[in-house]
Structure formats: structure tokens, C-alpha cells
Write a protein that holds these residues in place. Structure first.
Motif, PDB file in Angstrom:
ATOM      1  N   LYS A  77      -6.270  -9.876 -15.031  1.00  0.00           N
ATOM      2  CA  LYS A  77      -5.907 -11.184 -14.119  1.00  0.00           C
ATOM      3  C   LYS A  77      -4.421 -11.059 -13.603  1.00  0.00           C
ATOM      4  O   LYS A  77      -4.077 -12.205 -13.151  1.00  0.00           O
ATOM      5  CB  LYS A  77      -6.424 -12.440 -14.538  1.00  0.00           C
ATOM      6  N   ILE A  78      -3.745 -10.244 -14.151  1.00  0.00           N
ATOM      7  CA  ILE A  78      -2.269 -10.105 -13.788  1.00  0.00           C
ATOM      8  C   ILE A  78      -1.942  -9.938 -12.287  1.00  0.00           C
ATOM      9  O   ILE A  78      -2.866  -9.141 -11.649  1.00  0.00           O
ATOM     10  CB  ILE A  78      -1.606  -8.656 -14.277  1.00  0.00           C
ATOM     11  N   LYS A  79      -1.260 -10.684 -11.740  1.00  0.00           N
ATOM     12  CA  LYS A  79      -0.699 -10.547 -10.295  1.00  0.00           C
ATOM     13  C   LYS A  79       0.488  -9.915 -10.257  1.00  0.00           C
ATOM     14  O   LYS A  79       1.597 -10.725 -10.424  1.00  0.00           O
ATOM     15  CB  LYS A  79      -0.873 -11.906  -9.387  1.00  0.00           C
ATOM     16  N   PRO A  80       0.675  -8.511 -10.025  1.00  0.00           N
ATOM     17  CA  PRO A  80       1.992  -8.082  -9.949  1.00  0.00           C
ATOM     18  C   PRO A  80       3.086  -8.373  -8.929  1.00  0.00           C
ATOM     19  O   PRO A  80       2.585  -8.888  -8.033  1.00  0.00           O
ATOM     20  CB  PRO A  80       1.501  -6.657  -9.576  1.00  0.00           C
ATOM     21  N   LYS A  81       4.212  -8.534  -9.481  1.00  0.00           N
ATOM     22  CA  LYS A  81       5.203  -9.240  -8.643  1.00  0.00           C
ATOM     23  C   LYS A  81       5.519  -8.475  -7.224  1.00  0.00           C
ATOM     24  O   LYS A  81       5.929  -8.832  -6.257  1.00  0.00           O
ATOM     25  CB  LYS A  81       6.607  -9.432  -9.367  1.00  0.00           C
ATOM     26  N   LEU A  82       5.646  -7.031  -7.391  1.00  0.00           N
ATOM     27  CA  LEU A  82       6.237  -6.115  -6.535  1.00  0.00           C
ATOM     28  C   LEU A  82       5.011  -5.234  -6.085  1.00  0.00           C
ATOM     29  O   LEU A  82       5.316  -4.218  -5.371  1.00  0.00           O
ATOM     30  CB  LEU A  82       7.224  -5.366  -7.114  1.00  0.00           C
ATOM     31  N   ASP A  83       3.714  -5.557  -6.150  1.00  0.00           N
ATOM     32  CA  ASP A  83       2.834  -4.523  -5.665  1.00  0.00           C
ATOM     33  C   ASP A  83       1.516  -5.571  -5.632  1.00  0.00           C
ATOM     34  O   ASP A  83       1.388  -6.727  -5.948  1.00  0.00           O
ATOM     35  CB  ASP A  83       2.510  -3.911  -6.926  1.00  0.00           C
ATOM     36  N   ILE A  84       0.553  -5.044  -4.971  1.00  0.00           N
ATOM     37  CA  ILE A  84      -0.607  -5.874  -4.653  1.00  0.00           C
ATOM     38  C   ILE A  84      -1.735  -5.460  -5.494  1.00  0.00           C
ATOM     39  O   ILE A  84      -2.951  -6.051  -5.275  1.00  0.00           O
ATOM     40  CB  ILE A  84      -1.000  -5.752  -2.911  1.00  0.00           C
ATOM     41  N   TYR A  85      -1.758  -4.121  -6.140  1.00  0.00           N
ATOM     42  CA  TYR A  85      -2.721  -3.625  -6.956  1.00  0.00           C
ATOM     43  C   TYR A  85      -2.587  -3.625  -8.157  1.00  0.00           C
ATOM     44  O   TYR A  85      -1.484  -2.969  -8.570  1.00  0.00           O
ATOM     45  CB  TYR A  85      -3.052  -2.309  -6.011  1.00  0.00           C
ATOM     46  N   LEU A  86      -3.155  -3.870  -9.046  1.00  0.00           N
ATOM     47  CA  LEU A  86      -2.919  -3.663 -10.536  1.00  0.00           C
ATOM     48  C   LEU A  86      -2.721  -2.470 -11.190  1.00  0.00           C
ATOM     49  O   LEU A  86      -2.042  -2.053 -11.830  1.00  0.00           O
ATOM     50  CB  LEU A  86      -4.114  -4.615 -11.384  1.00  0.00           C
ATOM     51  N   VAL A  87      -3.722  -1.499 -10.521  1.00  0.00           N
ATOM     52  CA  VAL A  87      -3.769  -0.086 -10.999  1.00  0.00           C
ATOM     53  C   VAL A  87      -2.244   0.594 -10.662  1.00  0.00           C
ATOM     54  O   VAL A  87      -1.765   1.444 -11.456  1.00  0.00           O
ATOM     55  CB  VAL A  87      -4.825   0.512 -10.335  1.00  0.00           C
ATOM     56  N   THR A  88      -1.958   0.400  -9.538  1.00  0.00           N
ATOM     57  CA  THR A  88      -0.502   1.075  -9.011  1.00  0.00           C
ATOM     58  C   THR A  88       0.744   0.391  -9.765  1.00  0.00           C
ATOM     59  O   THR A  88       1.512   0.828 -10.000  1.00  0.00           O
ATOM     60  CB  THR A  88      -0.481   1.126  -7.512  1.00  0.00           C
ATOM     61  N   TYR A  89       0.461  -0.770  -9.929  1.00  0.00           N
ATOM     62  CA  TYR A  89       1.450  -1.577 -10.855  1.00  0.00           C
ATOM     63  C   TYR A  89       1.513  -0.822 -12.345  1.00  0.00           C
ATOM     64  O   TYR A  89       2.663  -0.665 -12.714  1.00  0.00           O
ATOM     65  CB  TYR A  89       1.303  -3.027 -11.003  1.00  0.00           C
ATOM     66  N   ILE A  90       0.578  -0.651 -13.073  1.00  0.00           N
ATOM     67  CA  ILE A  90       0.481  -0.070 -14.246  1.00  0.00           C
ATOM     68  C   ILE A  90       1.095   1.379 -14.254  1.00  0.00           C
ATOM     69  O   ILE A  90       1.830   1.627 -15.113  1.00  0.00           O
ATOM     70  CB  ILE A  90      -1.103   0.005 -14.840  1.00  0.00           C
ATOM     71  N   GLN A  91       0.710   1.945 -13.088  1.00  0.00           N
ATOM     72  CA  GLN A  91       1.322   3.565 -12.925  1.00  0.00           C
ATOM     73  C   GLN A  91       2.429   3.480 -12.915  1.00  0.00           C
ATOM     74  O   GLN A  91       3.371   4.235 -13.408  1.00  0.00           O
ATOM     75  CB  GLN A  91       0.444   4.085 -11.953  1.00  0.00           C
ATOM     76  N   GLY A  92       3.047   2.521 -12.207  1.00  0.00           N
ATOM     77  CA  GLY A  92       4.390   2.285 -11.763  1.00  0.00           C
ATOM     78  C   GLY A  92       5.359   2.117 -13.100  1.00  0.00           C
ATOM     79  O   GLY A  92       6.309   2.664 -13.422  1.00  0.00           O
ATOM     80  N   VAL A  93       4.904   1.169 -13.712  1.00  0.00           N
ATOM     81  CA  VAL A  93       5.511   0.838 -15.248  1.00  0.00           C
ATOM     82  C   VAL A  93       5.576   2.022 -15.952  1.00  0.00           C
ATOM     83  O   VAL A  93       6.537   2.515 -16.658  1.00  0.00           O
ATOM     84  CB  VAL A  93       4.783  -0.106 -15.813  1.00  0.00           C
ATOM     85  N   PHE A  94       4.375   3.035 -16.307  1.00  0.00           N
ATOM     86  CA  PHE A  94       4.270   4.021 -17.003  1.00  0.00           C
ATOM     87  C   PHE A  94       5.374   5.193 -16.353  1.00  0.00           C
ATOM     88  O   PHE A  94       6.016   5.675 -17.206  1.00  0.00           O
ATOM     89  CB  PHE A  94       3.075   4.408 -17.199  1.00  0.00           C
ATOM     90  N   ASN A  95       5.355   5.343 -15.126  1.00  0.00           N
ATOM     91  CA  ASN A  95       6.274   6.302 -14.489  1.00  0.00           C
ATOM     92  C   ASN A  95       7.612   6.029 -14.875  1.00  0.00           C
ATOM     93  O   ASN A  95       8.571   6.964 -15.334  1.00  0.00           O
ATOM     94  CB  ASN A  95       6.013   6.603 -12.879  1.00  0.00           C
ATOM     95  N   ASN A  96       8.064   4.643 -14.680  1.00  0.00           N
ATOM     96  CA  ASN A  96       9.664   4.470 -14.925  1.00  0.00           C
ATOM     97  C   ASN A  96       9.899   4.545 -16.419  1.00  0.00           C
ATOM     98  O   ASN A  96      10.868   5.124 -16.648  1.00  0.00           O
ATOM     99  CB  ASN A  96       9.604   2.884 -14.393  1.00  0.00           C
ATOM    100  N   ALA A  97       8.949   4.110 -17.335  1.00  0.00           N
ATOM    101  CA  ALA A  97       9.216   4.214 -18.871  1.00  0.00           C
ATOM    102  C   ALA A  97       9.221   5.720 -19.086  1.00  0.00           C
ATOM    103  O   ALA A  97      10.022   5.991 -20.048  1.00  0.00           O
ATOM    104  CB  ALA A  97       8.209   3.501 -19.433  1.00  0.00           C
ATOM    105  N   SER A  98       8.298   6.536 -18.657  1.00  0.00           N
ATOM    106  CA  SER A  98       8.351   7.880 -19.017  1.00  0.00           C
ATOM    107  C   SER A  98       9.584   8.512 -18.837  1.00  0.00           C
ATOM    108  O   SER A  98       9.725   9.545 -19.509  1.00  0.00           O
ATOM    109  CB  SER A  98       6.895   8.464 -18.495  1.00  0.00           C
ATOM    110  N   ARG A  99      10.452   8.403 -17.884  1.00  0.00           N
ATOM    111  CA  ARG A  99      11.449   8.874 -17.396  1.00  0.00           C
ATOM    112  C   ARG A  99      12.578   8.794 -18.485  1.00  0.00           C
ATOM    113  O   ARG A  99      13.434   9.434 -18.546  1.00  0.00           O
ATOM    114  CB  ARG A  99      11.930   8.570 -15.984  1.00  0.00           C
ATOM    115  N   LEU A 100      12.341   7.487 -18.979  1.00  0.00           N
ATOM    116  CA  LEU A 100      13.440   7.182 -19.967  1.00  0.00           C
ATOM    117  C   LEU A 100      12.931   7.469 -21.564  1.00  0.00           C
ATOM    118  O   LEU A 100      13.463   6.875 -22.605  1.00  0.00           O
ATOM    119  CB  LEU A 100      13.750   5.691 -20.053  1.00  0.00           C
TER     120      LEU A 100
END
Length: 384
Positions: free
Chosen positions: A159-182
Motif C-alpha cells: 500500500k506504499i505510495k512512492p513519493k517520486l514514482d508511480i509504481y511500487l516495483v520501480t520504486y523498490i528497484q530504485g532503492v536497491f540500485n542506489n543502496a547497492s552502489r554504496l
């Protein structure tokens, strides 16, 4: 005879028809994410009595949620571009059946990007094995899909409504991509996960939690014997990634003369030497880091070559201690080798590996470790 080629073409076109079972794109329900939770403890399947309408008596042991994309609505940017559907079922195929009879489209998994399993699923060996078997065998599911464990309520996540995205799946992917770089997260693909389980019966999964209306990366789940074994705090992830040769970089903070300094690691190198001493394994791990200081709080007069050497020494010592504490944690608390040392020794020191192959985890717990770390500062301050 002149018409024979034409007759043959017509015959072959009837025999070798293509796309006889095709489904039009507007008839597909594109599943972007698969979310699975365990409802209750698994019950006995009974004595195998043959019954009609058996599906009506099956227990609902899983809650399965699919996030679906509606291409037409996505292009319009409407709120109905992405929806969730759910079913309580005995298995994922049973959930697909129940969802399928409620939708006017066929669930299609070729574009699935995320699979999320709750900790309750991973604690149930039989449920976990059934789900994993489906994910491996379903031909449409991409082997490069991200798989992770959720610690908490599945409903809150979906039920999360991402702040900078319209799709939960792409939001989760983006979080993982950013965190994995660090190196704050260990991203795991389905293919790698199943390969780990099949080769050594041990595997890892990243852990996520829901904090208010955001996804938060929590740590690492250790899988052993097809169920959740232990959870690792996120503070050990950097050293874990480094020893496993998966380290990509990131920030490390130190204190120098009362000032907190941020050292951004751009490049790294690690080498491991293995030998046998007094009937025990001995590992020597050599680490090198290259990076720059992000904050330039000292003037040029204050920060001379001598002080830079001092800062490098502090970073080196701090990272060396971090590696030692992480190794000790896996030896004393986890009591199993998830650091990739078994595979490394098998590939590079096979004769030594053969002596300890049958009781590797025990040999790992008793092994001696020597760690050396050296950090280099290549510049001070970020560049444009």
C-alpha cells in the motif's frame, strides 16, 4: 504440375501455422511484482484419498499479491495504471487460478522485476521449497528478477505510495540500485539465489522493512537447509561485501582531531592467502582502498602531508577492525561460512580445501585470521 508449388505452399502454411496459441498484448495482465506471505502453519495434506472437487477443500496457506501494469492507463498517467490483486491460496499456481477467474486478462510474468517473501514464508521449509520450485520452473519468470525478504506486514508494503514514482516495483528497484552502489545492500537475483542453494545449501537474501510510507533496507537474511537461519545486522554488510569480492564503494566515516570526516571509497582490492598451520586453516586477508575526502574542513596550511598520512592510517586501522569484527561475528555468532571463503579456497587452494571439505563450517569457526588494510587518499574535496 505448374500449380504444384502453390499447392505445397498452401499445405505447409496450414501444417506449420505460427502463433496458434498467441495472446494479444491487450489481453495480458503484466505482473511486475510477486509478494507472498504465509497465513498459518502448514496443515497435514491428508492420506491421499481420491475426491472430486478437491480444490474446494484445500487450505489457504498463502496470501499472494500481484502488482499489475495496465499499459493503456500507464501511457495516460492515470491512477489505474498500476493496481494490486490478491488471493488466499494453497500455492502460487492456486493463487493464479483464483486471480485469473476474477480478471479479464491473463497474468503474464515475463516482465516481473521483484519477488518479495515474508520472514514467515522463509521460516516454513515446505512452503519456501514449493514457492522456490514454482519460481524456478515457471518459464515466463526472468531468472534476473530481484528476490528479497520482507520483515513485517506485507499489506503495508503493497500500500506504499512512492513519493517520486508511480509504481511500487520501480520504486523498490530504485532503492536497491542506489543502496547497492554504496554497498549498503546485497542485491540478489533469482538465478544466483537458486545456484547458491543448489551448490551448498546456503544462500543470502536482502531484508527490507516498511517505515511509515517508505521502504528501508534492514540487513541480510541467511538461508540454510531451505529455511531462514539467521539475520545479519546492516553494519556488517560493507565488510561482508568486501570479503565476498562484491564491494562497489561507498562512504566510511572517521573522526580526526574532533572532526568527522567522510572518506568516499572509489576503488578497492582484496587478496586472500590460505594455508594450514597446526592442523587449522589460516587466512590472510589484504585490503587496499582508494578514495577521497569529501569534506575539506581544514585549510591547506593545516592539512599537510603528515596529517594526510595520519588520516590514511586512521582509515586503514578502522577498516581493518571492521573486517576483523565481521569475521569474528560470522565465526562466533553465525557459526557458518557465508563469506565466500569455501568457494575461494576450492578454486585457489584445492589441496587444502579437500582436507576440510566434509566439515568446512567447523574448520571455518576454528580458523585463524590475519587482516591487513591500507587506505589511500587520492584527493581532498569533491571535483566538478
Amino acid at each position: 504440375m505448374k500449380r504444384m508449388p502453390l499447392v505445397l505452399v498452401l499445405i505447409f502454411s496450414l501444417i506449420f501455422q505460427g502463433c496458434w496459441d498467441k495472446i494479444e498484448i491487450d489481453e495480458r495482465a503484466f505482473v511486475g511484482g510477486i509478494f507472498v506471505d504465509a497465513l498459518t502453519e502448514e496443515k497435514s495434506k491428508g492420506g491421499g484419498t481420491i475426491e472430486p472437487f478437491y480444490e474446494e477443500k484445500m487450505d489457504s496457506t498463502l496470501k499472494v499479491i500481484f502488482t499489475l501494469a495496465n499499459p493503456g492507463e500507464v501511457l495516460k498517467g492515470g491512477e489505474k495504471g498500476f493496481v494490486t490483486v490478491e488471493a488466499e491460496a494453497e500455492s502460487i499456481p492456486d493463487a493464479i487460478r483464483k486471480i485469473g477467474i476474477r480478471l479479464n486478462r491473463t497474468p503474464f510474468f515475463a516482465h516481473t522485476k521483484v519477488v518479495v517473501l515474508t520472514d514467515k514464508v522463509l521460516k516454513n521449509e515446505n512452503l519456501f521449497k514449493e514457492i522456490l520450485d514454482f519460481l524456478e520452473r515457471e518459464p515466463d519468470i526472468n531468472a534476473q528478477v530481484n528476490i528479497m525478504m520482507l520483515q513485517g506486514d506485507l499489506e503495508k508494503l503493497t500500500k506504499i505510495k512512492p513519493k517520486l514514482d508511480i509504481y511500487l516495483v520501480t520504486y523498490i528497484q530504485g532503492v536497491f540500485n542506489n543502496a547497492s552502489r554504496l554497498s549498503y545492500v546485497v542485491p540478489i537475483k533469482l538465478l544466483k539465489f537458486t545456484a547458491q542453494l543448489n551448490s551448498g545449501n546456503k544462500a543470502i537474501l536482502p531484508i527490507i522493512t516498511v517505515k511509515e510510507d517508505e521502504v528501508e533496507i534492514k540487513g541480510l537474511a541467511l538461508i540454510k537447509d531451505n529455511k531462514l537461519y539467521k539475520e545479519v545486522n546492516e553494519k556488517y554488510l560493507r565488510a561482508f561485501q568486501f570479503i565476498n569480492s562484491n564491494f562497489k564503494g561507498g562512504r566510511k566515516f572517521i573522526n580526526f582531531k574532533g572532526v568527522d570526516l567522510s572518506y568516499f571509497i572509489q576503488d578497492s582490492f582484496r587478496d586472500i592467502y590460505v594455508k594450514e598451520e597446526e592442523g587449522k586453516l589460516k587466512f590472510t586477508i589484504k585490503a587496499e582502498l582508494e578514495g577521497f575526502l569529501e569534506n575539506n574542513v581544514f585549510s591547506k596550511e593545516e592539512l599537510d602531508k603528515k596529517q594526510i598520512d595520519e588520516i590514511e592510517a586512521i582509515i586503514s586501522k578502522s577498516f581493518e577492525q571492521e573486517l576483523k569484527e565481521t569475521i569474528k561475528y560470522f565465526q562466533d555468532v553465525v557459526e557458518a561460512d557465508y563469506l565466500g571463503l569455501e568457494d575461494y579456497t576450492r578454486k585457489n587452494y584445492y589441496r587444502i580445501f579437500k582436507k576440510y571439505e566434509d566439515n568446512w563450517d567447523e574448520a571455518f569457526r576454528e580458523a585463524d585470521f590475519e587482516v591487513e588494510a591500507q587506505a589511500f587518499i587520492r584527493r581532498i574535496g569533491s571535483k566538478r
